[in-house]
Design a protein around this motif. Structure first.
Motif, PDB file in Angstrom:
ATOM      1  N   TYR A   1       0.836  -1.203   0.000  1.00 53.30           N
ATOM      2  CA  TYR A   1       0.000   0.000   0.000  1.00 53.30           C
ATOM      3  C   TYR A   1       0.871   1.254   0.000  1.00 53.30           C
ATOM      4  CZ  TYR A   1      -4.119  -2.864   1.040  1.00 53.30           C
ATOM      5  OH  TYR A   1      -5.134  -3.792   0.972  1.00 53.30           O
ATOM      6  N   GLY A   2       1.911   1.242   0.841  1.00 54.94           N
ATOM      7  CA  GLY A   2       2.809   2.391   0.880  1.00 54.94           C
ATOM      8  C   GLY A   2       3.544   2.601  -0.419  1.00 54.94           C
ATOM      9  N   SER A   3       3.924   1.511  -1.062  1.00 51.13           N
ATOM     10  CA  SER A   3       4.636   1.630  -2.343  1.00 51.13           C
ATOM     11  C   SER A   3       3.727   2.228  -3.409  1.00 51.13           C
ATOM     12  CB  SER A   3       5.167   0.268  -2.790  1.00 51.13           C
ATOM     13  OG  SER A   3       4.126  -0.580  -3.249  1.00 51.13           O
ATOM     14  N   ILE A   4       2.451   1.847  -3.399  1.00 57.56           N
ATOM     15  CA  ILE A   4       1.510   2.379  -4.389  1.00 57.56           C
ATOM     16  C   ILE A   4       1.365   3.887  -4.228  1.00 57.56           C
ATOM     17  CG2 ILE A   4      -0.949   2.426  -5.006  1.00 57.56           C
ATOM     18  CD1 ILE A   4      -0.945  -0.639  -4.506  1.00 57.56           C
ATOM     19  N   VAL A   5       1.338   4.361  -2.992  1.00 57.68           N
ATOM     20  CA  VAL A   5       1.272   5.807  -2.754  1.00 57.68           C
ATOM     21  C   VAL A   5       2.478   6.506  -3.375  1.00 57.68           C
ATOM     22  CG1 VAL A   5       1.358   7.606  -0.982  1.00 57.68           C
ATOM     23  CG2 VAL A   5      -0.123   5.610  -0.661  1.00 57.68           C
ATOM     24  N   ASP A   6       3.667   5.944  -3.160  1.00 57.85           N
ATOM     25  CA  ASP A   6       4.881   6.563  -3.705  1.00 57.85           C
ATOM     26  C   ASP A   6       4.916   6.503  -5.229  1.00 57.85           C
ATOM     27  OD1 ASP A   6       6.030   7.515  -1.412  1.00 57.85           O
ATOM     28  OD2 ASP A   6       7.259   5.752  -1.044  1.00 57.85           O
ATOM     29  N   PHE A   7       4.551   5.369  -5.799  1.00 59.52           N
ATOM     30  CA  PHE A   7       4.551   5.265  -7.258  1.00 59.52           C
ATOM     31  C   PHE A   7       3.522   6.224  -7.871  1.00 59.52           C
ATOM     32  CE2 PHE A   7       5.871   0.626  -6.447  1.00 59.52           C
ATOM     33  CZ  PHE A   7       7.213   0.953  -6.483  1.00 59.52           C
ATOM     34  N   SER A   8       2.411   6.404  -7.185  1.00 61.61           N
ATOM     35  CA  SER A   8       1.375   7.315  -7.696  1.00 61.61           C
ATOM     36  C   SER A   8       1.871   8.756  -7.717  1.00 61.61           C
ATOM     37  CB  SER A   8       0.108   7.202  -6.847  1.00 61.61           C
ATOM     38  OG  SER A   8      -0.451   5.900  -6.929  1.00 61.61           O
ATOM     39  N   ILE A   9       2.602   9.155  -6.683  1.00 59.96           N
ATOM     40  CA  ILE A   9       3.164  10.517  -6.663  1.00 59.96           C
ATOM     41  C   ILE A   9       4.191  10.667  -7.785  1.00 59.96           C
ATOM     42  CG2 ILE A   9       4.532  12.172  -5.333  1.00 59.96           C
ATOM     43  CD1 ILE A   9       3.303  10.935  -2.798  1.00 59.96           C
ATOM     44  N   ALA A  10       5.014   9.627  -7.968  1.00 60.50           N
ATOM     45  CA  ALA A  10       6.011   9.667  -9.045  1.00 60.50           C
ATOM     46  C   ALA A  10       5.332   9.843 -10.400  1.00 60.50           C
ATOM     47  CB  ALA A  10       6.849   8.392  -9.029  1.00 60.50           C
ATOM     48  N   ILE A  11       4.193   9.175 -10.595  1.00 59.56           N
ATOM     49  CA  ILE A  11       3.463   9.281 -11.858  1.00 59.56           C
ATOM     50  C   ILE A  11       2.835  10.655 -12.020  1.00 59.56           C
ATOM     51  CG2 ILE A  11       1.393   8.432 -13.064  1.00 59.56           C
ATOM     52  CD1 ILE A  11       2.187   5.613 -11.930  1.00 59.56           C
ATOM     53  N   GLU A  12       2.347  11.221 -10.923  1.00 62.84           N
ATOM     54  CA  GLU A  12       1.803  12.587 -10.983  1.00 62.84           C
ATOM     55  C   GLU A  12       2.877  13.577 -11.416  1.00 62.84           C
ATOM     56  OE1 GLU A  12       0.085  13.610  -7.266  1.00 62.84           O
ATOM     57  OE2 GLU A  12      -1.412  12.004  -7.318  1.00 62.84           O
ATOM     58  N   LEU A  13       4.097  13.363 -10.920  1.00 66.29           N
ATOM     59  CA  LEU A  13       5.198  14.267 -11.260  1.00 66.29           C
ATOM     60  C   LEU A  13       5.731  14.023 -12.671  1.00 66.29           C
ATOM     61  CD1 LEU A  13       7.073  14.143  -7.838  1.00 66.29           C
ATOM     62  CD2 LEU A  13       5.918  16.137  -8.811  1.00 66.29           C
ATOM     63  N   ARG A  14       5.633  12.757 -13.128  1.00 62.29           N
ATOM     64  CA  ARG A  14       6.071  12.437 -14.491  1.00 62.29           C
ATOM     65  C   ARG A  14       5.084  11.426 -15.095  1.00 62.29           C
ATOM     66  NH1 ARG A  14      11.118   8.817 -16.137  1.00 62.29           N
ATOM     67  NH2 ARG A  14      12.134   9.826 -14.345  1.00 62.29           N
ATOM     68  N   PRO A  15       4.066  11.888 -15.795  1.00 59.19           N
ATOM     69  CA  PRO A  15       3.014  10.998 -16.307  1.00 59.19           C
ATOM     70  C   PRO A  15       3.498   9.926 -17.281  1.00 59.19           C
ATOM     71  CG  PRO A  15       2.274  13.273 -16.317  1.00 59.19           C
ATOM     72  CD  PRO A  15       3.741  13.315 -16.014  1.00 59.19           C
ATOM     73  N   SER A  16       4.688  10.060 -17.808  1.00 58.81           N
ATOM     74  CA  SER A  16       5.212   9.068 -18.742  1.00 58.81           C
ATOM     75  C   SER A  16       6.240   8.142 -18.081  1.00 58.81           C
ATOM     76  CB  SER A  16       5.871   9.761 -19.936  1.00 58.81           C
ATOM     77  OG  SER A  16       6.968  10.552 -19.502  1.00 58.81           O
ATOM     78  N   PHE A  17       6.212   8.057 -16.759  1.00 62.33           N
ATOM     79  CA  PHE A  17       7.208   7.295 -16.002  1.00 62.33           C
ATOM     80  C   PHE A  17       6.852   5.806 -16.083  1.00 62.33           C
ATOM     81  CE2 PHE A  17       9.737   7.576 -11.736  1.00 62.33           C
ATOM     82  CZ  PHE A  17      10.640   6.648 -12.223  1.00 62.33           C
ATOM     83  N   VAL A  18       7.375   5.138 -17.096  1.00 61.03           N
ATOM     84  CA  VAL A  18       6.970   3.775 -17.392  1.00 61.03           C
ATOM     85  C   VAL A  18       7.279   2.815 -16.246  1.00 61.03           C
ATOM     86  CG1 VAL A  18       9.128   3.327 -18.650  1.00 61.03           C
ATOM     87  CG2 VAL A  18       7.127   1.894 -19.059  1.00 61.03           C
ATOM     88  N   GLN A  19       8.454   2.961 -15.611  1.00 62.73           N
ATOM     89  CA  GLN A  19       8.819   2.035 -14.541  1.00 62.73           C
ATOM     90  C   GLN A  19       7.875   2.162 -13.348  1.00 62.73           C
ATOM     91  OE1 GLN A  19      10.893   4.182 -16.056  1.00 62.73           O
ATOM     92  NE2 GLN A  19      12.923   3.287 -16.404  1.00 62.73           N
ATOM     93  N   ALA A  20       7.365   3.387 -13.116  1.00 62.13           N
ATOM     94  CA  ALA A  20       6.446   3.585 -11.994  1.00 62.13           C
ATOM     95  C   ALA A  20       5.119   2.892 -12.257  1.00 62.13           C
ATOM     96  CB  ALA A  20       6.244   5.074 -11.736  1.00 62.13           C
ATOM     97  N   TYR A  21       4.627   2.956 -13.503  1.00 65.09           N
ATOM     98  CA  TYR A  21       3.405   2.218 -13.844  1.00 65.09           C
ATOM     99  C   TYR A  21       3.627   0.716 -13.664  1.00 65.09           C
ATOM    100  CZ  TYR A  21       1.119   6.319 -15.910  1.00 65.09           C
ATOM    101  OH  TYR A  21       0.532   7.548 -16.107  1.00 65.09           O
ATOM    102  N   TYR A  22       4.760   0.236 -14.155  1.00 73.06           N
ATOM    103  CA  TYR A  22       5.068  -1.194 -14.045  1.00 73.06           C
ATOM    104  C   TYR A  22       5.122  -1.624 -12.580  1.00 73.06           C
ATOM    105  CZ  TYR A  22       7.810  -5.455 -13.961  1.00 73.06           C
ATOM    106  OH  TYR A  22       8.241  -6.731 -13.698  1.00 73.06           O
ATOM    107  N   SER A  23       5.836  -0.860 -11.763  1.00 77.80           N
ATOM    108  CA  SER A  23       6.005  -1.243 -10.367  1.00 77.80           C
ATOM    109  C   SER A  23       4.693  -1.116  -9.590  1.00 77.80           C
ATOM    110  CB  SER A  23       7.098  -0.378  -9.719  1.00 77.80           C
ATOM    111  OG  SER A  23       8.339  -0.604 -10.347  1.00 77.80           O
ATOM    112  N   ARG A  24       3.907  -0.091  -9.907  1.00 75.44           N
ATOM    113  CA  ARG A  24       2.614   0.036  -9.241  1.00 75.44           C
ATOM    114  C   ARG A  24       1.700  -1.124  -9.627  1.00 75.44           C
ATOM    115  NH1 ARG A  24      -1.086   5.417  -9.804  1.00 75.44           N
ATOM    116  NH2 ARG A  24      -1.529   4.489 -11.857  1.00 75.44           N
TER     117      ARG A  24
END
Length: 247
Positions: free
Chosen positions: A85-108
């Motif tokens: 759950y905590g990781s999803i919060v962090d990956f979501s913020i990363a995606i908000e800051l960079r909407p094309s962040f492919v690794q963040a989508y994959y990891s989330r």
């Protein structure tokens, strides 16, 4: 900066204790020096000190809350600690800051699969595939989520693409074989389990699964040999199958 640069050089040379000491000195001399927190956090992660790494990445976020990679790295550490759950919060913020962040989508997507949110996982992995259509891992993980939802036809398609992108991906052959097994395509499953065994001759579960398929096709002797091999390789459940099918 001098301490930091020496720490980076020591890390490149894999002299990790010395690198850690230089990063510590850099931070002691300037508690707001962002690069030292980032590199020390990365080094701690490499050394599997995930809690220590999270502490450094959190400190880095306080200094600069707009650097998406820091959230992403902290999210990866949380996954290692089972805090999905905590990781999803962090990956979501990363995606908000960079909407094309492919690794963040994959990891989330991977974190969501661990929480059995397979629909959410498929959505994230689909976005990762749109951004990077050559990611064998993304196709494989999406196939796993589809398989978990009993979409065996869809999972076979994704596993096949994963294999096309990485012909040596043992787990993709096994997983595709499993989906074929659930669709009663025992011949196709045997083919996939056999390929997984070629890639990893110690894959006990592949021997066991192939043995069950052979028995379903009336190839009892060959199937029981596979079950026996699975048992030799450490599969306790193989012996239960032998008692059931090989008397």
């Amino acid at each position: 900066m001098d301490y930091y640069n020496q720490g980076v050089q020591q890390e490149k040379n894999k002299n990790y204790p010395s690198a850690m000491a230089f990063f510590n000195n850099a931070i002691e001399n300037d508690p707001s020096f962002l690069p030292a927190y980032l590199d020390r956090g990365t080094l701690k992660s490499t050394l599997e000190d995930y809690r220590g790494a999270i502490s450094d990445f959190t400190a880095a976020i306080k200094i600069n809350p707009n650097f998406e990679l820091t959230y992403y790295n902290r999210g990866l550490c949380k996954i290692e600690l089972g805090d999905y759950y905590g990781s999803i919060v962090d990956f979501s913020i990363a995606i908000e800051l960079r909407p094309s962040f492919v690794q963040a989508y994959y990891s989330r997507g991977t974190a969501k699969a661990n929480l059995k949110d397979f629909k959410g996982s498929i959505l994230d992995l689909t976005r990762a595939i749109e951004l990077d259509p050559k990611s064998s891992e993304a196709f494989y993980n999406r196939g796993f989520s589809k398989q978990s939802m009993e979409d065996f036809v869809g999972s076979i398609s994704d596993f096949s693409t994963s294999i096309r992108l990485d012909p040596y991906k043992e787990e993709a052959y096994y997983s595709r074989g499993l989906s074929r097994f659930f669709l009663d395509d025992f011949s196709g499953a045997i083919e996939d389990f056999s390929k997984a065994i070629v890639l990893n001759p110690k894959n006990a579960i592949a021997y066991q699964s192939r043995g069950i398929c052979k028995i379903n096709l009336g190839q009892k002797d060959s199937g029981c040999l596979d079950l026996s091999k699975a048992g030799e390789l450490g599969s306790g459940s193989a012996y239960q199958a032998i008692k059931e099918f090989c008397k």
